[in-house]
Design a protein around this motif. Structure first.
Motif, short mmCIF file in Angstrom:
data_model
loop_
_atom_site.label_atom_id
_atom_site.label_comp_id
_atom_site.label_asym_id
_atom_site.label_seq_id
_atom_site.Cartn_x
_atom_site.Cartn_y
_atom_site.Cartn_z
N GLY A 112 -3.13 -3.87 -6.97
CA GLY A 112 -1.97 -3.42 -6.22
C GLY A 112 -1.56 -2.04 -6.66
N ALA A 116 -0.21 -1.49 -1.09
CA ALA A 116 -0.15 -2.93 -1.37
C ALA A 116 0.72 -3.22 -2.58
CB ALA A 116 -1.55 -3.49 -1.58
N ARG A 167 -3.80 -8.84 1.39
CA ARG A 167 -2.84 -7.92 0.77
C ARG A 167 -1.42 -8.24 1.22
NH1 ARG A 167 -1.48 -2.90 3.32
NH2 ARG A 167 -2.04 -1.72 1.45
N SER A 218 2.31 -6.15 1.55
CA SER A 218 2.97 -4.85 1.49
C SER A 218 4.27 -4.91 2.27
CB SER A 218 2.06 -3.75 2.06
OG SER A 218 1.74 -4.02 3.41
N ASP A 220 2.09 0.59 4.42
CA ASP A 220 2.49 0.91 3.05
C ASP A 220 1.40 0.50 2.07
OD1 ASP A 220 4.06 1.86 1.07
OD2 ASP A 220 5.52 0.23 1.09
#
Length: 322
Positions: free
Chosen positions: A238, A214, A205, A207, A212
């Motif tokens: 996302g 993604a 991922r 971010s 936070d």
């Protein structure tokens, strides 16, 4: 806030829930963990049905895979011993990444997360799509009939207004729940097929901060049979983005010889060809072009890790058989 809420039901039986959800005169929705529902502004919702007493919080396994009850919380997914090694921990890691707050993970459920879809901003959705998970949904009905009094050969009393409760179940692929699930259908469980022993999975991922949501995430599942990639799954998602299977990449890789050691240039060329039409939606946090460009590197890393794990597990499995 649900400002127009006029009814609250604490259900103890699924059939009662289905009848309440099937009403046409009062808009009724299920209440699971409440992390999403209680924060939205929807004045059309007039009633909620609390699902806490329905015994839908479970994680079980059989020969085919996992059955995860709709009221299972994300924290239960993180802590479940069954998920530690299942698909090399893909579900466990994505559930943990779905929220940095343990308080939210203790309340948010897998059924509520699937039902909320992209509004949940959950990394778990991408992992479920990559694993070819299905969602079992159930709908109910109530039919009133009048029974006749029978015949001379089969005597019986006539009964008027007899009510029958019925239900119908069906499975929906996880990637199609948003468009296929009907308003009166209740999510019962998620069904996740078991990957082969010679398989590897990866989750990546991007971010702004580790806590936070993604901007973009990727889940890859690779299964090896013999000396080739038998099954390849690559999904990307996302914030405010439906998880998307990259089918072109999967087709280019499936059936090809195993790259051991990994041929970086070949993999990159396959990704460039397979992701040529990848056009993710824009979000307040990330533009479409950012997601498209960064998606190439994220997909590469996810596939690389999944391939390496699958190679190692394939060798171990072959040694055990011999």
């Amino acid at each position: 806030m649900l400002l127009e809420l006029i009814e609250y039901h604490w259900a103890e039986d699924i059939d009662d829930v289905l009848l309440l959800l099937g009403r046409l005169d009062v808009k009724t929705v299920p209440l699971a963990g409440g992390t999403y529902l209680l924060g939205i502004q929807d004045d059309s919702i007039e009633a909620v049905v609390d699902l806490r007493d329905l015994e839908l919080a479970y994680i079980s396994e059989d020969a085919r895979g996992l059955h995860i009850g709709a009221m299972t919380t994300l924290q239960q997914l993180v802590e479940s011993p069954l998920l530690k090694d299942f698909a090399t921990g893909l579900l466990m890691r994505s559930a943990s990444a779905s929220s940095s707050s343990r308080l939210i993970r203790n309340s948010a459920t897998i059924g509520g997360t699937i039902g909320a879809g992209i509004k949940s901003h959950a990394d778990l959705l991408t992992a479920l799509v990559a694993l070819d998970a299905e969602v079992l949904v159930r709908s109910g009905s109530k039919t009133q009939v009048d029974l006749s009094g029978g015949t001379n050969e089969r005597p019986g009393l006539s009964l008027a207004g007899v009510v029958y409760k019925g239900k119908q179940e069906r499975r929906i692929p996880c990637r199609e729940v948003t468009i296929e699930r009907l308003p009166g259908e209740l999510i019962i469980e998620a069904i996740v097929p078991r990957p082969s022993l010679s398989s590897g999975a990866s989750f990546m991922r991007v971010s702004r901060t580790p806590a936070d949501v993604a901007l973009l995430n990727a889940a890859a599942v690779i299964e090896i049979e013999g000396n080739s990639y038998r099954k390849v799954r690559l999904a990307m998602g996302g914030a405010s983005m439906e998880p998307e299977r990259l089918l072109a990449v999967e087709r280019l890789l499936e059936g090809t010889p195993v790259m051991n050691p990994l041929n970086s240039q070949k993999l990159l060329s396959l990704l460039q060809e397979g992701m040529a039409t990848f056009r993710p939606p824009a979000d307040l946090r990330a533009s479409s072009s950012y997601r498209r460009v960064s998606g190439m590197g994220l997909a590469y890393r996810a596939l690389e890790e999944a391939m390496n794990i699958a190679n190692w597990r394939s060798m171990v499995t072959s040694e055990r058989r011999s």
